[in-house]
Design a protein around this motif. Structure first.
Motif, PDB file in Angstrom:
ATOM      1  N   LEU A   1     -21.975  -3.978   1.732  1.00 55.47           N
ATOM      2  CA  LEU A   1     -21.166  -4.192   0.533  1.00 55.47           C
ATOM      3  C   LEU A   1     -21.484  -3.154  -0.537  1.00 55.47           C
ATOM      4  CD1 LEU A   1     -21.263  -8.090   0.254  1.00 55.47           C
ATOM      5  CD2 LEU A   1     -19.335  -6.669   0.936  1.00 55.47           C
ATOM      6  N   LEU A   2     -22.750  -2.778  -0.655  1.00 50.56           N
ATOM      7  CA  LEU A   2     -23.133  -1.762  -1.623  1.00 50.56           C
ATOM      8  C   LEU A   2     -22.391  -0.449  -1.357  1.00 50.56           C
ATOM      9  CD1 LEU A   2     -24.848  -0.538  -3.876  1.00 50.56           C
ATOM     10  CD2 LEU A   2     -26.709  -0.268  -2.218  1.00 50.56           C
ATOM     11  N   LEU A   3     -22.313  -0.045  -0.104  1.00 46.88           N
ATOM     12  CA  LEU A   3     -21.613   1.198   0.232  1.00 46.88           C
ATOM     13  C   LEU A   3     -20.108   1.068   0.000  1.00 46.88           C
ATOM     14  CD1 LEU A   3     -23.525   2.335   3.447  1.00 46.88           C
ATOM     15  CD2 LEU A   3     -23.925   2.971   1.070  1.00 46.88           C
ATOM     16  N   LEU A   4     -19.526  -0.096   0.366  1.00 47.36           N
ATOM     17  CA  LEU A   4     -18.093  -0.287   0.153  1.00 47.36           C
ATOM     18  C   LEU A   4     -17.744  -0.275  -1.334  1.00 47.36           C
ATOM     19  CD1 LEU A   4     -17.235  -3.046   2.791  1.00 47.36           C
ATOM     20  CD2 LEU A   4     -16.397  -0.701   2.769  1.00 47.36           C
ATOM     21  N   VAL A   5     -18.522  -1.015  -2.128  1.00 50.35           N
ATOM     22  CA  VAL A   5     -18.237  -1.088  -3.559  1.00 50.35           C
ATOM     23  C   VAL A   5     -18.459   0.279  -4.211  1.00 50.35           C
ATOM     24  CG1 VAL A   5     -19.005  -2.116  -5.733  1.00 50.35           C
ATOM     25  CG2 VAL A   5     -18.678  -3.560  -3.728  1.00 50.35           C
ATOM     26  N   THR A   6     -19.472   1.009  -3.742  1.00 50.68           N
ATOM     27  CA  THR A   6     -19.694   2.362  -4.267  1.00 50.68           C
ATOM     28  C   THR A   6     -18.480   3.246  -3.991  1.00 50.68           C
ATOM     29  OG1 THR A   6     -22.087   2.179  -3.976  1.00 50.68           O
ATOM     30  CG2 THR A   6     -21.174   4.397  -4.115  1.00 50.68           C
ATOM     31  N   ALA A   7     -17.936   3.159  -2.772  1.00 48.95           N
ATOM     32  CA  ALA A   7     -16.747   3.949  -2.432  1.00 48.95           C
ATOM     33  C   ALA A   7     -15.563   3.558  -3.305  1.00 48.95           C
ATOM     34  CB  ALA A   7     -16.408   3.758  -0.953  1.00 48.95           C
ATOM     35  N   VAL A   8     -15.367   2.238  -3.524  1.00 48.61           N
ATOM     36  CA  VAL A   8     -14.258   1.779  -4.368  1.00 48.61           C
ATOM     37  C   VAL A   8     -14.445   2.286  -5.797  1.00 48.61           C
ATOM     38  CG1 VAL A   8     -13.142  -0.252  -5.354  1.00 48.61           C
ATOM     39  CG2 VAL A   8     -13.813  -0.258  -2.957  1.00 48.61           C
ATOM     40  N   ALA A   9     -15.678   2.216  -6.318  1.00 51.11           N
ATOM     41  CA  ALA A   9     -15.939   2.640  -7.697  1.00 51.11           C
ATOM     42  C   ALA A   9     -15.638   4.122  -7.882  1.00 51.11           C
ATOM     43  CB  ALA A   9     -17.384   2.326  -8.067  1.00 51.11           C
ATOM     44  N   PHE A  10     -16.091   4.956  -6.966  1.00 51.53           N
ATOM     45  CA  PHE A  10     -15.834   6.397  -7.096  1.00 51.53           C
ATOM     46  C   PHE A  10     -14.363   6.728  -6.864  1.00 51.53           C
ATOM     47  CE2 PHE A  10     -20.494   7.013  -6.490  1.00 51.53           C
ATOM     48  CZ  PHE A  10     -20.706   7.786  -7.623  1.00 51.53           C
ATOM     49  N   ASN A  11     -13.687   5.922  -6.038  1.00 48.63           N
ATOM     50  CA  ASN A  11     -12.249   6.124  -5.874  1.00 48.63           C
ATOM     51  C   ASN A  11     -11.506   5.827  -7.178  1.00 48.63           C
ATOM     52  OD1 ASN A  11      -9.620   4.163  -4.970  1.00 48.63           O
ATOM     53  ND2 ASN A  11      -9.597   6.312  -4.357  1.00 48.63           N
ATOM     54  N   LEU A  12     -11.883   4.708  -7.827  1.00 48.70           N
ATOM     55  CA  LEU A  12     -11.251   4.375  -9.105  1.00 48.70           C
ATOM     56  C   LEU A  12     -11.584   5.417 -10.173  1.00 48.70           C
ATOM     57  CD1 LEU A  12     -11.911   0.510  -9.215  1.00 48.70           C
ATOM     58  CD2 LEU A  12      -9.729   1.645  -8.816  1.00 48.70           C
ATOM     59  N   ALA A  13     -12.771   5.998 -10.078  1.00 50.78           N
ATOM     60  CA  ALA A  13     -13.170   7.018 -11.050  1.00 50.78           C
ATOM     61  C   ALA A  13     -12.481   8.354 -10.801  1.00 50.78           C
ATOM     62  CB  ALA A  13     -14.680   7.193 -11.008  1.00 50.78           C
ATOM     63  N   GLY A  14     -11.773   8.484  -9.671  1.00 45.32           N
ATOM     64  CA  GLY A  14     -11.018   9.696  -9.404  1.00 45.32           C
ATOM     65  C   GLY A  14     -11.756  10.754  -8.622  1.00 45.32           C
ATOM     66  N   LEU A  15     -12.907  10.387  -8.019  1.00 45.68           N
ATOM     67  CA  LEU A  15     -13.668  11.383  -7.273  1.00 45.68           C
ATOM     68  C   LEU A  15     -12.931  11.809  -6.004  1.00 45.68           C
ATOM     69  CD1 LEU A  15     -16.394  12.914  -7.207  1.00 45.68           C
ATOM     70  CD2 LEU A  15     -17.290  11.048  -5.794  1.00 45.68           C
ATOM     71  N   PHE A  16     -12.217  10.863  -5.381  1.00 44.73           N
ATOM     72  CA  PHE A  16     -11.461  11.162  -4.166  1.00 44.73           C
ATOM     73  C   PHE A  16     -10.304  10.181  -4.080  1.00 44.73           C
ATOM     74  CE2 PHE A  16     -13.947   7.599  -2.935  1.00 44.73           C
ATOM     75  CZ  PHE A  16     -13.316   7.006  -1.852  1.00 44.73           C
ATOM     76  N   GLU A  17      -9.370  10.405  -3.164  1.00 44.14           N
ATOM     77  CA  GLU A  17      -8.201   9.553  -2.976  1.00 44.14           C
ATOM     78  C   GLU A  17      -8.353   8.749  -1.691  1.00 44.14           C
ATOM     79  OE1 GLU A  17      -5.702   9.040  -4.970  1.00 44.14           O
ATOM     80  OE2 GLU A  17      -6.451  10.436  -6.481  1.00 44.14           O
ATOM     81  N   LEU A  18      -8.017   7.458  -1.778  1.00 43.27           N
ATOM     82  CA  LEU A  18      -8.032   6.584  -0.605  1.00 43.27           C
ATOM     83  C   LEU A  18      -6.815   5.683  -0.715  1.00 43.27           C
ATOM     84  CD1 LEU A  18      -9.660   5.691   1.901  1.00 43.27           C
ATOM     85  CD2 LEU A  18     -10.740   3.963   0.460  1.00 43.27           C
ATOM     86  N   SER A  19      -5.943   5.736   0.276  1.00 46.94           N
ATOM     87  CA  SER A  19      -4.657   5.038   0.169  1.00 46.94           C
ATOM     88  C   SER A  19      -4.818   3.541   0.046  1.00 46.94           C
ATOM     89  CB  SER A  19      -3.778   5.362   1.382  1.00 46.94           C
ATOM     90  OG  SER A  19      -4.418   4.946   2.584  1.00 46.94           O
ATOM     91  N   ALA A  20      -5.914   3.013   0.580  1.00 48.66           N
ATOM     92  CA  ALA A  20      -6.081   1.564   0.500  1.00 48.66           C
ATOM     93  C   ALA A  20      -6.303   1.096  -0.924  1.00 48.66           C
ATOM     94  CB  ALA A  20      -7.264   1.127   1.367  1.00 48.66           C
TER      95      ALA A  20
END
Length: 673
Positions: free
Chosen positions: A371-390
């Motif tokens: 969960l830590l890795l998933l939430v980290t990915a979601v947080a950086f996606n929201l911050a605009g670091l990368f794009e993820l269609s989900a």
């Protein structure tokens, strides 16, 4: 209360002079007059007859049954008997119920008689004089005061032919008719969701009114709790709250079925099927609590950002109703199916004999790391670091990709959010674990429906969606803001790893999250130049997860189990504290439970609460369920709960009181005022 009566009676009888059979304890007439009546003044050798203690209370006074309930004392008799004579235990008539100030008493408010069997040995010769002596003690009470009373009793019988006069025979027949009759068939009982369920064989054509169960042993039921009675074919079904003293094995009780009419029964542990109407009512209440609890989960910091982002995507979708609804259904399907999967897995684990409760997945540090890795990915996606269609804002809402992304978004939301199910879910989850499989799964699905409901309403009610702000550049800024609670959630998960397995585990979690962030930064740079790399990042992330999970320590060293003078949960110690008359505040918590932590910060760990508890001598006992603990799981099940939080207060001499799941300082300090 009963201990107080015992002490009062003992002290009073110690300092008071003995009274005669016509007198009473203290001065004046007794409030419950005693008359000793033999069935036969000339009992025959080798025979058995009865002695009656005919009791006549004054108006407004009452005496007590052998198990007096929450307060009171039954009668005791100390005999002095001649050779060849024996007297058996007292036989009590079917009692009445009397509720005073929340205490349930088993009493007699009108004239009544206690019967004792008198046996004469065969070798005792006719004409032998039998001086029967003894001392009887009992308690007489009104709704305001209690007075211990006693009498020296004396009977002089002559062994003869056992003659009984018609008048005395009629009187004893009346008294016998009020004794409970043997039921003849065994009853069955079961304990589920903190309730005692008793199935009593009883012919459907037999009359039964004002039914009430009176256990002979103390602590089998909570006396003041309502008793729900239903008839189903040739059985009576009684449901009430189980008491703290209920133990495995046979339970003896009297069931009242009418005015001064009842049956003595023995109930043994077994299967007790709830009536269909009772099951339906329980299932519907649990389903309603689950839906409401799911709704409240949407305000959690790890859920609200995703819900807000989904709302923005709906605003961007414009008037494409079909695309909006497909997106909503995909999200709802992900949430509901994940809740069903978690619930089904929990039921399967419990069916295999493993003590597990709701949110069991967060008791495994490997799941926390995932969960830590998933939430980290979601947080950086929201911050605009990368794009993820989900999760990102650039994917299309229409088409297969958008629905699939919504489904996995919903799955993640449910997996992260459901462990802390809030104040409406404790009873619902506890009920789900004792309901039939289909009803239990319906409760888990209801939790998912409540969690998905806001997004479904936005998708299917255009008027709500019309209230959303128009798309514009502000949306990207808002998306960045939404990343903040997700970063906070990631930090919370890293802290939780530390609580479960120590500083080393927290370091491993933060290290893997940092490496993942570097991978996502590399992916974002490639995306800015129109290149791909998502598959490589996904593979590397799995390797990171595997390496981190392998490196996690098996156990934490030196983690404190109790703070601020509290003691760790131990059921034997709890029983010892209660037996010694100590008040106990017992609460069950977990570091991954937001409701628990909010209550601790707002009410439990406050100076006003600690001072009030210290002055009242309250022992604070903490059950930490952060890691799996079978002893805590079993105790929670006895209380009809499957998860935390749970708050109990034990006042001296009273059964445990379940407190609300949302606490305030005034709630806790009010317990000891």
């Amino acid at each position: 209360m009963r201990i107080f009566h015992v002490l009062l009676m003992t002290l009073a009888l110690f300092v008071a002079p003995a009274a005669s059979a016509q007198g009473a304890f203290g001065s004046g007439r007794p409030h419950i007059a005693l008359q000793l009546v033999p069935e036969s003044p000339a009992p025959a050798p080798g025979s058995a007859s009865l002695i009656a203690f005919a009791m006549t209370p004054e108006a407004g006074w009452h005496g007590y049954w052998q198990n007096p309930g929450d307060a009171g004392l039954g009668m005791t008799v100390k005999w002095s008997l001649p050779k060849g004579v024996s007297v058996g235990p007292l036989r009590y008539p079917v009692p009445e119920t009397l509720l005073i100030s929340g205490l349930m008493n088993h009493v007699y408010e009108g004239p009544y008689a206690l019967l004792a069997p008198l046996r004469i040995a065969p070798e005792v010769a006719k004409g032998t004089r039998l001086p029967i002596r003894g001392k009887a003690e009992w308690l007489a009470c009104t709704d305001k005061i209690c007075v211990p009373e006693s009498a020296d009793i004396a009977l002089d019988l002559i062994v003869g032919d056992g003659t009984v006069s018609p008048a005395v025979q009629s009187r004893f027949d009346t008294w016998r008719a009020r004794l409970p009759r043997p039921l003849g068939s065994e009853a069955a009982y079961a304990v589920a969701d903190g309730k005692l369920l008793v199935s009593i064989p009883f012919p459907r054509e037999a009359a039964a009114a004002d039914v009430h169960l009176f256990p002979l042993a103390d602590g089998v039921v909570r006396y003041a709790a309502p008793q729900k009675v239903q008839r189903e074919g040739d059985r009576l079904l009684i449901e009430t709250e189980a008491g703290q003293g209920l133990k495995e094995g046979a339970v003896e009780a009297v069931v009242r079925t009418g005015d001064h009419v009842g049956f003595l029964l023995t109930a043994r542990p077994g299967e007790v099927a709830r009536p269909a109407s009772g099951l339906l009512s329980t299932a519907m209440l649990a389903l309603g609590g689950a839906i409401l609890g799911g709704l409240l989960l949407n305000i959690m910091p790890c859920v609200f950002p995703i819900l807000g982002l989904k709302a923005l995507k709906l605003a961007r979708a414009g008037g494409d109703e079909a695309a909006v609804r497909r997106e909503a259904l995909g999200y709802a399907a992900g949430v509901i199916l994940t809740c069903l999967a978690l619930g089904g897995l929990l039921l399967a684990v419990r069916a295999a004999g493993v003590a597990a409760g709701w949110a069991f997945q967060l008791q495994d540090p490997r799941i926390i790391l995932l969960l830590l890795l998933l939430v980290t990915a979601v947080a950086f996606n929201l911050a605009g670091l990368f794009e993820l269609s989900a999760f990102g804002g650039g994917g299309k809402l229409a088409g297969k990709a958008g629905v699939a992304g919504s489904f996995w978004t919903g799955a993640l939301v449910a997996f992260v959010a459901t462990p802390c199910t809030g104040p409406f879910m404790g009873v619902a989850m506890g009920a789900a674990l004792v309901l039939p499989l289909a009803a239990a799964l319906a409760v888990f699905a209801g939790l998912g429906l409540g969690l998905a409901l806001p997004f479904l309403l936005l998708a299917y009610v255009p008027a709500l969606r019309a209230g959303l702000p128009r798309p514009g550049p502000w949306m990207r800024t808002f998306q960045r803001i939404l990343s903040i609670p997700m970063f906070v959630t990631a930090l919370g998960l890293a802290w939780l790893l530390g609580q479960q397995r120590g500083v080393l585990a927290m370091t491993i979690g933060l290290g893997t999250a940092l490496l993942l962030a570097l991978l996502l930064w590399w992916l974002g740079e490639r995306q800015h130049h129109g290149k791909r790399g998502g598959l490589a990042v996904a593979a590397a992330s799995l390797l990171l997860l595997g390496a981190g999970a392998t490196a996690l320590p098996a156990r934490a060293d030196g983690i404190a189990q109790a703070e601020n003078g509290s003691v760790a949960f131990d059921e034997a110690r709890l029983a010892s504290l209660r037996a010694s008359g100590k008040p106990v505040f017992l609460y069950f918590t977990a570091d991954w439970c937001l409701t628990c932590k909010a209550n601790e910060a707002a009410a439990i760990d406050r100076s006003d609460t600690r001072v009030a508890f210290r002055k009242a001598g309250v022992t604070v006992m903490v059950g930490d369920w952060t890691n799996a603990d079978p002893a805590i799981t079993r105790f929670l099940e006895k209380q009809g709960r499957s998860g935390v939080p749970l708050y109990l207060f034990y006042a001296p001499g009273y059964p445990g009181r379940t407190l609300p799941q949302l606490l305030t300082v005034s709630t806790l300090t009010g317990l000891v005022r």
